[in-house]
Motif scaffolding. Sequence first.
Motif, PDB file in Angstrom:
ATOM      1  N   THR A   2       0.829  -1.212   0.000  1.00 11.68           N
ATOM      2  CA  THR A   2       0.000   0.000   0.000  1.00 11.68           C
ATOM      3  C   THR A   2       0.859   1.255   0.000  1.00 11.68           C
ATOM      4  O   THR A   2       0.634   2.181  -0.793  1.00 11.68           O
ATOM      5  CB  THR A   2      -0.956  -0.001   1.210  1.00 11.68           C
ATOM      6  OG1 THR A   2      -1.820  -1.137   1.111  1.00 11.68           O
ATOM      7  CG2 THR A   2      -1.785   1.274   1.266  1.00 11.68           C
ATOM      8  N   VAL A   3       1.860   1.311   0.886  1.00 10.17           N
ATOM      9  CA  VAL A   3       2.729   2.495   0.967  1.00 10.17           C
ATOM     10  C   VAL A   3       3.478   2.689  -0.344  1.00 10.17           C
ATOM     11  O   VAL A   3       3.559   3.808  -0.872  1.00 10.17           O
ATOM     12  CB  VAL A   3       3.703   2.388   2.160  1.00 10.17           C
ATOM     13  CG1 VAL A   3       4.748   3.490   2.112  1.00 10.17           C
ATOM     14  CG2 VAL A   3       2.944   2.445   3.483  1.00 10.17           C
ATOM     15  N   VAL A   4       4.014   1.628  -0.899  1.00  9.43           N
ATOM     16  CA  VAL A   4       4.761   1.723  -2.151  1.00  9.43           C
ATOM     17  C   VAL A   4       3.838   2.142  -3.296  1.00  9.43           C
ATOM     18  O   VAL A   4       4.200   2.990  -4.116  1.00  9.43           O
ATOM     19  CB  VAL A   4       5.494   0.397  -2.456  1.00  9.43           C
ATOM     20  CG1 VAL A   4       6.072   0.385  -3.865  1.00  9.43           C
ATOM     21  CG2 VAL A   4       6.596   0.179  -1.428  1.00  9.43           C
ATOM     22  N   GLY A   5       2.643   1.596  -3.349  1.00 11.34           N
ATOM     23  CA  GLY A   5       1.682   1.999  -4.375  1.00 11.34           C
ATOM     24  C   GLY A   5       1.320   3.469  -4.263  1.00 11.34           C
ATOM     25  O   GLY A   5       1.246   4.181  -5.267  1.00 11.34           O
ATOM     26  N   THR A   6       1.130   3.931  -3.044  1.00  4.83           N
ATOM     27  CA  THR A   6       0.807   5.340  -2.816  1.00  4.83           C
ATOM     28  C   THR A   6       1.982   6.226  -3.208  1.00  4.83           C
ATOM     29  O   THR A   6       1.807   7.269  -3.847  1.00  4.83           O
ATOM     30  CB  THR A   6       0.415   5.578  -1.350  1.00  4.83           C
ATOM     31  OG1 THR A   6      -0.698   4.742  -1.025  1.00  4.83           O
ATOM     32  CG2 THR A   6       0.049   7.033  -1.101  1.00  4.83           C
ATOM     33  N   ALA A   7       3.203   5.817  -2.828  1.00  2.04           N
ATOM     34  CA  ALA A   7       4.401   6.584  -3.198  1.00  2.04           C
ATOM     35  C   ALA A   7       4.518   6.683  -4.721  1.00  2.04           C
ATOM     36  O   ALA A   7       4.821   7.755  -5.260  1.00  2.04           O
ATOM     37  CB  ALA A   7       5.653   5.938  -2.602  1.00  2.04           C
ATOM     38  N   ARG A   8       4.270   5.601  -5.404  1.00  5.00           N
ATOM     39  CA  ARG A   8       4.344   5.593  -6.880  1.00  5.00           C
ATOM     40  C   ARG A   8       3.321   6.576  -7.462  1.00  5.00           C
ATOM     41  O   ARG A   8       3.649   7.387  -8.323  1.00  5.00           O
ATOM     42  CB  ARG A   8       4.085   4.182  -7.398  1.00  5.00           C
ATOM     43  CG  ARG A   8       4.293   4.011  -8.884  1.00  5.00           C
ATOM     44  CD  ARG A   8       3.877   2.643  -9.429  1.00  5.00           C
ATOM     45  NE  ARG A   8       4.150   1.510  -8.596  1.00  5.00           N
ATOM     46  CZ  ARG A   8       5.232   0.732  -8.666  1.00  5.00           C
ATOM     47  NH1 ARG A   8       6.178   1.003  -9.540  1.00  5.00           N
ATOM     48  NH2 ARG A   8       5.360  -0.316  -7.867  1.00  5.00           N
ATOM     49  N   GLN A   9       2.079   6.501  -6.979  1.00  9.08           N
ATOM     50  CA  GLN A   9       1.022   7.388  -7.491  1.00  9.08           C
ATOM     51  C   GLN A   9       1.299   8.858  -7.180  1.00  9.08           C
ATOM     52  O   GLN A   9       0.894   9.736  -7.936  1.00  9.08           O
ATOM     53  CB  GLN A   9      -0.330   6.991  -6.910  1.00  9.08           C
ATOM     54  CG  GLN A   9      -0.857   5.698  -7.467  1.00  9.08           C
ATOM     55  CD  GLN A   9      -2.177   5.293  -6.829  1.00  9.08           C
ATOM     56  OE1 GLN A   9      -2.512   5.710  -5.728  1.00  9.08           O
ATOM     57  NE2 GLN A   9      -2.918   4.451  -7.528  1.00  9.08           N
ATOM     58  N   ALA A  10       2.009   9.113  -6.069  1.00 12.90           N
ATOM     59  CA  ALA A  10       2.293  10.489  -5.662  1.00 12.90           C
ATOM     60  C   ALA A  10       3.541  11.059  -6.343  1.00 12.90           C
ATOM     61  O   ALA A  10       3.923  12.183  -6.078  1.00 12.90           O
ATOM     62  CB  ALA A  10       2.452  10.562  -4.141  1.00 12.90           C
ATOM     63  N   GLY A  11       4.176  10.263  -7.208  1.00 16.00           N
ATOM     64  CA  GLY A  11       5.330  10.767  -7.952  1.00 16.00           C
ATOM     65  C   GLY A  11       6.669  10.253  -7.463  1.00 16.00           C
ATOM     66  O   GLY A  11       7.712  10.686  -7.951  1.00 16.00           O
ATOM     67  N   GLY A  12       6.664   9.325  -6.516  1.00 18.92           N
ATOM     68  CA  GLY A  12       7.917   8.735  -6.051  1.00 18.92           C
ATOM     69  C   GLY A  12       8.466   7.750  -7.074  1.00 18.92           C
ATOM     70  O   GLY A  12       7.757   7.296  -7.973  1.00 18.92           O
ATOM     71  N   THR A  13       9.731   7.435  -6.936  1.00 15.44           N
ATOM     72  CA  THR A  13      10.400   6.466  -7.793  1.00 15.44           C
ATOM     73  C   THR A  13      10.614   5.188  -7.002  1.00 15.44           C
ATOM     74  O   THR A  13      11.176   5.227  -5.905  1.00 15.44           O
ATOM     75  CB  THR A  13      11.770   7.010  -8.253  1.00 15.44           C
ATOM     76  OG1 THR A  13      11.565   8.247  -8.938  1.00 15.44           O
ATOM     77  CG2 THR A  13      12.485   6.024  -9.154  1.00 15.44           C
ATOM     78  N   ILE A  14      10.194   4.069  -7.543  1.00 12.81           N
ATOM     79  CA  ILE A  14      10.385   2.798  -6.853  1.00 12.81           C
ATOM     80  C   ILE A  14      11.788   2.303  -7.189  1.00 12.81           C
ATOM     81  O   ILE A  14      12.119   2.062  -8.349  1.00 12.81           O
ATOM     82  CB  ILE A  14       9.316   1.762  -7.255  1.00 12.81           C
ATOM     83  CG1 ILE A  14       7.904   2.348  -7.083  1.00 12.81           C
ATOM     84  CG2 ILE A  14       9.489   0.482  -6.434  1.00 12.81           C
ATOM     85  CD1 ILE A  14       7.613   2.997  -5.741  1.00 12.81           C
TER      86      ILE A  14
END
Length: 135
Positions: free
Chosen positions: A95-107
Motif C-alpha cells: 500500500t505504501v509503495v503503491g501510494t508513493a508511486r502514485q504520488a510521484g515517487g520512484t520505486i
Amino acid sequence: MPTFTDGQPVIVALPTEDRRKSHDFYTALGLKATGEPGGDGLPEPLQFEVNAGLRLMFVPPGGFGWVTNNRPTASGEQTECLLGLPVGSPRDVDTVVGTARQAGGTIVMEPAQQPWGYSAVFADPDDHLWQVTAG
C-alpha cells in the motif's frame, strides 16, 4: 553522558528543492503536516509527524546550507542515508509503495521477501530513500 529531553520527538531534517512537492508527496502518504502556515500557505517550518517520537522537517537549500555552514548535500545520484519505515504487514508495504508511486515517487526496489522481512525501497521527489519493511 548528556541527558536527552524525554517526550520530545527526534527531528530528521532533509533538504528539499520544492516545499510544495514535498508537502503534496508526504500528505499523499498519509502524514500530517504540523505548524502554522507561512507565506506560501504551507507550515513553516514544513514538518510531518511520523509518530510521537519522530518528525520529518523539509528545508530549502538556502536554509539547509545556513544551518550546515554551506556543506554540500548529496546529489540525486548519491545516497547519504536510507530512512527505514516499519509497517505492520506485507500488505501495508504494498500500500505504501503503491501510494508513493502514485504520488510521484520512484520505486528503487519493488516489494519482495528479503532475509530481513517483506520490503521495498522508494525515493521521494528529492531522491531521499525510504525502505518500507514488514518484519
